[in-house]
Design an enzyme around this catalytic site. Structure first.
Site, PDB file in Angstrom:
ATOM      1  N   ASP A 224       2.460  13.921  16.936  1.00 36.04           N
ATOM      2  CA  ASP A 224       2.022  12.529  16.865  1.00 36.04           C
ATOM      3  C   ASP A 224       2.153  12.122  15.410  1.00 36.04           C
ATOM      4  O   ASP A 224       1.551  12.748  14.536  1.00 36.04           O
ATOM      5  CB  ASP A 224       0.568  12.396  17.328  1.00 36.04           C
ATOM      6  CG  ASP A 224       0.405  12.758  18.802  1.00 36.04           C
ATOM      7  OD1 ASP A 224      -0.727  13.047  19.216  1.00 36.04           O
ATOM      8  OD2 ASP A 224       1.412  12.746  19.528  1.00 36.04           O
ATOM      9  N   ASP A 379      -0.691   7.068  29.212  1.00 37.03           N
ATOM     10  CA  ASP A 379      -1.958   7.313  28.520  1.00 37.03           C
ATOM     11  C   ASP A 379      -3.116   6.865  29.401  1.00 37.03           C
ATOM     12  O   ASP A 379      -3.649   5.778  29.206  1.00 37.03           O
ATOM     13  CB  ASP A 379      -1.984   6.549  27.187  1.00 37.03           C
ATOM     14  CG  ASP A 379      -0.855   6.944  26.266  1.00 37.03           C
ATOM     15  OD1 ASP A 379      -0.233   6.032  25.666  1.00 37.03           O
ATOM     16  OD2 ASP A 379      -0.572   8.141  26.179  1.00 37.03           O
TER      17      ASP A 379
HETATM   18  O1  1PR Z   1       3.105   2.696  23.596  1.00 41.02           O
HETATM   19  O2  1PR Z   1       5.580   2.926  23.654  1.00 41.02           O
HETATM   20  O3  1PR Z   1       4.436   2.314  21.523  1.00 41.02           O
HETATM   21  O4  1PR Z   1       4.229   4.606  22.499  1.00 41.02           O
HETATM   22  C1  1PR Z   1       3.213   5.112  21.719  1.00 41.02           C
HETATM   23  C2  1PR Z   1       3.176   6.591  21.979  1.00 41.02           C
HETATM   24  O5  1PR Z   1       2.225   7.199  21.120  1.00 41.02           O
HETATM   25  C3  1PR Z   1       2.739   6.917  23.397  1.00 41.02           C
HETATM   26  O6  1PR Z   1       3.556   7.950  23.890  1.00 41.02           O
HETATM   27  C4  1PR Z   1       1.315   7.403  23.256  1.00 41.02           C
HETATM   28  O7  1PR Z   1       1.079   8.492  24.157  1.00 41.02           O
HETATM   29  C5  1PR Z   1       1.262   7.913  21.839  1.00 41.02           C
HETATM   30  N1  1PR Z   1      -0.036   7.657  21.212  1.00 41.02           N
HETATM   31  C6  1PR Z   1      -0.489   6.443  20.864  1.00 41.02           C
HETATM   32  N2  1PR Z   1      -1.691   6.584  20.240  1.00 41.02           N
HETATM   33  C7  1PR Z   1      -1.976   7.895  20.224  1.00 41.02           C
HETATM   34  C8  1PR Z   1      -3.175   8.526  19.628  1.00 41.02           C
HETATM   35  O8  1PR Z   1      -3.336   9.746  19.700  1.00 41.02           O
HETATM   36  N3  1PR Z   1      -4.004   7.709  19.020  1.00 41.02           N
HETATM   37  N4  1PR Z   1      -0.879   9.923  21.006  1.00 41.02           N
HETATM   38  C9  1PR Z   1      -0.934   8.579  20.842  1.00 41.02           C
HETATM   39  C10 1PR Z   1      -0.651  10.456  22.200  1.00 41.02           C
HETATM   40  C11 1PR Z   1      -0.913  12.401  23.298  1.00 41.02           C
HETATM   41  C12 1PR Z   1      -0.118  13.557  23.266  1.00 41.02           C
HETATM   42  C13 1PR Z   1      -0.849  14.653  22.576  1.00 41.02           C
HETATM   43  C14 1PR Z   1      -1.402  15.438  23.708  1.00 41.02           C
HETATM   44  C15 1PR Z   1      -1.625  16.844  23.340  1.00 41.02           C
HETATM   45  N5  1PR Z   1      -0.961  11.800  22.064  1.00 41.02           N
HETATM   46  O9  1PR Z   1       1.040  13.335  22.811  1.00 41.02           O
HETATM   47  O10 1PR Z   1       0.031  15.287  21.806  1.00 41.02           O
HETATM   48  O11 1PR Z   1      -2.553  14.794  24.146  1.00 41.02           O
HETATM   49  O12 1PR Z   1      -2.639  16.939  22.478  1.00 41.02           O
HETATM   50  P1  1PR Z   1      -3.535  18.281  22.424  1.00 41.02           P
HETATM   51  O13 1PR Z   1      -2.639  19.403  22.794  1.00 41.02           O
HETATM   52  O14 1PR Z   1      -3.968  18.398  21.005  1.00 41.02           O
HETATM   53  O15 1PR Z   1      -4.657  18.058  23.383  1.00 41.02           O
HETATM   54  P2  1PR Z   1       4.344   3.031  22.848  1.00 41.02           P
END
Ligand code: 1PR
Length: 523
Positions: A224, A379
């Site tokens: 991320d 999400d």
């Molecule tokens: O909505 O098309 O602009 O895409 C934004 C992208 O960024 C989406 O794929 C969304 O999932 C991701 N995203 C947005 N905000 C966050 C955040 O964390 N604040 N992260 C985010 C998403 C989820 C996973 C993470 C797993 C594993 N993170 O990618 O890596 O939950 O984590 P863990 O193993 O530590 O539990 P758009």
């Protein structure tokens, strides 16, 4: 010098990077003459058979290609570069292929997920110089929904098993072509490329070929990425999407370095998510493109990039299509793009009008680059309800009771990085995205994100049962056992983690060693 046929396919950069990492120089074909005068020719392709043949005809490359193939000089076709050698494809009825090999390209008709995405093995049918130095039990990266069916088996070099045996490469003299992607198959893939480039290499027929090949479960490392308040681009990690610690963005390292480390540790794929993409304009977001370019120069496993992929109008009123954004990412080394917030908005529109939009990002990118190039990142967050018909969304019965003992819940979709809940459930989102052309679902879970409590198995089963495309389990991995659980208690083809890898709590190698005698993994 290697002549390189670039008809605008997605994976061109990856193949050039792989060949150059082996010390060879590449000359991109600019005219028919470049094909006719080539000493060695490489023809990679991903996407759709029809648009490929259309471009080859438009560029008047068909005849020069046919006479080059007849000349018997060294040729390497990859994925569509293999399929193009045949007479035609079910993917584009009536469109003629190069017809160098009698036979057709057929769509997989299986109970397993299609596209066939991931690492699978080879059954060696004849010796070849491209196999020199291989043990025989290596796995290679496949991403395709169609496979070649030659009239006679004489040209068959390898087959692979995926519910049924299919032809995964051919060889006729110096003409070699693979359905799998050597440029994305780690060191084993580079070995095949190296052998092709060196015509003096001895023929070989690996011995340790398995009785039948198996598709491995994929372990994916997710980065991320966002800028800190000081503007540095870092890998961060949220707890239920909250990436701030004592007010500052958690900084877990540099994206390119971490990606390289995970490649060396054996990650099967690497995903970059630009988590503030919904705020940024991707094509003005050069740092992410640069991260991709640098990473793809020495990471030879599939790269997915997500964040901010959508149509938009910049401050000068210039309109950009999501397809343009995706094309820039593919040209920079991405193999797949991931669409998050925009997918939710597209599906809401679909449900409101009852019609497919036709020009949505999902439809346009999958039409040009193929379904397999489009991942939908979901999400969701759990919403508990009293009964199965309490809401008009798809509800599941849960074994994890709610705060007031509720036995039912639905999974509410969110956009803008979990900031905005929408009146749509994750199961419906996945189903409609598949109908619009998506090739894979990245199924995150806000409730489990960063908790180390394990994956939400009920969510994963609910979505996997509702779609026929592969599902990536994501969010909550805390130990190697959680991966075993998700691979044995759900249909997930792959599982993604972030926190435990960034914090070096459980290295990827340990996850694979733990799984190796339990489920099929790529070692
Ligand atoms: O909505 O098309 O602009 O895409 C934004 C992208 O960024 C989406 O794929 C969304 O999932 C991701 N995203 C947005 N905000 C966050 C955040 O964390 N604040 N992260 C985010 C998403 C989820 C996973 C993470 C797993 C594993 N993170 O990618 O890596 O939950 O984590 P863990 O193993 O530590 O539990 P758009």
């Amino acid at each position: 010098m290697i002549a390189f046929l670039d008809y605008g396919a997605g994976n061109v950069r990856s193949v050039i990077n792989a060949i150059e990492s082996l010390g060879e120089k590449v000359k991109v074909v600019e005219a028919a003459e470049d094909i006719l005068s080539a000493e060695r020719l490489v023809f990679p392709g991903v996407g759709a058979f029809g648009s490929m043949m259309h471009i080859l005809n438009e560029k008047k490359y068909v005849e020069p290609l046919q006479s080059y193939l007849q000349s018997g000089r060294p040729f390497l076709g990859i994925c569509l570069g293999l399929q193009a050698l045949f007479e035609g494809s079910e993917e584009a009825p009536g469109v003629k292929g190069l017809g160098f090999i009698p036979g057709m390209v057929r769509r997989f008709d299986l109970t397993l997920s299609v596209p066939h995405i991931g690492w699978n093995g080879l059954n060696f049918k004849q010796p070849s110089r491209v196999f020199a130095g291989l043990r025989g039990d290596e796995k290679f990266y496949f991403v395709h929904s169609y496979h070649v069916v030659p009239m006679d088996d004489g040209a068959v070099l390898t087959t692979t098993d995926y519910e049924r045996e299919f032809v995964s490469s051919i060889q006729i003299g110096n003409i070699i072509a693979t359905q799998f992607h050597p440029e994305k198959s780690g060191s084993a893939g580079l070995q095949i490329l190296k052998n092709f480039l060196d015509t003096s290499v001895e023929q070989a027929r690996p011995v340790r070929s398995p009785e039948s090949t198996k598709l491995a479960k994929r372990i994916i490392a997710c980065l991320d990425v966002r800028a800190t308040d000081q503007g540095d681009l870092v890998v961060t990690k949220g707890d239920q999407y909250d990436v701030r610690e004592k007010g500052a963005v958690r900084n877990l390292g540099k994206p390119v370095e971490l990606a390289r480390r995970y490649y060396q540790e054996g990650a099967d794929e690497i995903t970059f998510l630009n988590i503030t993409g919904f705020r940024d304009f991707p094509l003005e977001d050069m740092p992410m493109l640069e991260v991709l370019r640098q990473t793809s120069e020495n990471v030879f496993v599939p790269l997915t990039i997500g964040g901010g992929i959508r149509d938009y109008i910049d401050k000068n009123g210039r309109e950009y299509r999501a397809l343009e954004v995706a094309s820039e990412y593919f040209r920079s080394g991405a193999d797949k793009v991931s669409i998050g917030s925009d997918a939710v908005l597209i599906v809401e529109e679909c449900l409101k009008t009852g019609r497919k939009p036709g020009r949505s990002s999902i439809e346009e990118i999958s039409r040009v680059y193929g379904n397999q190039a489009v991942v939908i990142s979901i999400d969701p967050t759990r919403v508990y309800v009293q009964s199965a018909d309490a809401v008009r969304h798809q509800v599941i019965e849960t074994a994890i009771p709610g705060p007031n003992g509720e036995r039912y819940c639905w999974y509410q979709c969110t956009i803008k990085g979990g900031r905005e809940g929408r009146d749509l459930d994750a199961i419906t989102l996945a189903q409609v995205c598949e109908q619009l052309g998506a090739g894979e679902i990245l199924l995150n879970c806000i409730d489990r994100d960063g908790t180390n409590l394990g994956f939400d198995l009920e969510l994963i089963n609910a979505v996997s049962d509702a779609v026929s495309i592969p599902v990536i389990a994501s969010s909550g991995a805390g130990n190697a056992e959680h991966f075993h659980e998700v691979f044995t208690e759900t249909e997930a083809e792959s599982a993604l983690a972030a926190g435990i890898f960034h914090r070096r709590e459980v290295p990827i190698r340990d996850v694979k060693n733990y799984l190796k005698d339990k489920v099929e993994v790529r070692l």
